[in-house]
Scaffold this motif. Sequence first.
Motif, PDB file in Angstrom:
ATOM      1  N   ALA A 112      81.718  32.846   8.261  1.00 32.13           N
ATOM      2  CA  ALA A 112      81.042  33.987   8.871  1.00 32.13           C
ATOM      3  C   ALA A 112      79.574  33.640   9.098  1.00 32.13           C
ATOM      4  CB  ALA A 112      81.146  35.204   7.962  1.00 32.13           C
ATOM      5  N   ALA A 113      78.950  34.331  10.036  1.00 25.55           N
ATOM      6  CA  ALA A 113      77.523  34.112  10.308  1.00 25.55           C
ATOM      7  C   ALA A 113      76.705  34.339   9.047  1.00 25.55           C
ATOM      8  CB  ALA A 113      77.047  35.025  11.435  1.00 25.55           C
ATOM      9  N   SER A 114      77.068  35.330   8.254  1.00 28.21           N
ATOM     10  CA  SER A 114      76.316  35.614   7.029  1.00 28.21           C
ATOM     11  C   SER A 114      76.400  34.443   6.052  1.00 28.21           C
ATOM     12  CB  SER A 114      76.807  36.901   6.370  1.00 28.21           C
ATOM     13  OG  SER A 114      78.182  36.793   6.036  1.00 28.21           O
ATOM     14  N   ALA A 115      77.572  33.819   5.932  1.00 31.57           N
ATOM     15  CA  ALA A 115      77.713  32.654   5.045  1.00 31.57           C
ATOM     16  C   ALA A 115      76.875  31.486   5.551  1.00 31.57           C
ATOM     17  CB  ALA A 115      79.182  32.248   4.941  1.00 31.57           C
ATOM     18  N   LEU A 116      76.885  31.270   6.860  1.00 26.07           N
ATOM     19  CA  LEU A 116      76.077  30.212   7.459  1.00 26.07           C
ATOM     20  C   LEU A 116      74.598  30.430   7.167  1.00 26.07           C
ATOM     21  CD1 LEU A 116      75.614  27.814   9.458  1.00 26.07           C
ATOM     22  CD2 LEU A 116      75.639  29.522  11.286  1.00 26.07           C
TER      23      LEU A 116
END
Length: 111
Positions: free
Chosen positions: A94-98
């Motif tokens: 996910a973008a948040s994990a990235l």
Amino acid sequence: MKATGKTLRAYGYQVLTAGNGAKAVAVFAQHKKDVSLVLTDMMMPVMDGPAAIRALWRIDPKLKIIGASGLGSAGGMGKARQAGVKHFLNKPYAASALLNTIRSCISEGTN
């Protein structure tokens, strides 16, 4: 990686891309003063992730690197750890994990 580049640009990051490990090393060598971090897939054509990581660290031993792979934690993460990488993303991510992984990697004092 196109989606990753779009996400990073949307959050204000400047992005350089390369289609394989050898190109990534060449791009880094040309722009090393402008690069704070490298996100690399562990499986790439021409030069795989571990080989690219070793080549990048020969150029700059302090370079911060995040490994990524769709092989799951055992395959991709294992290769990243063996190469000396501390930060890893399992694909798809996910973008948040990235973004969290990038912030964490940048804030650390070592690669």
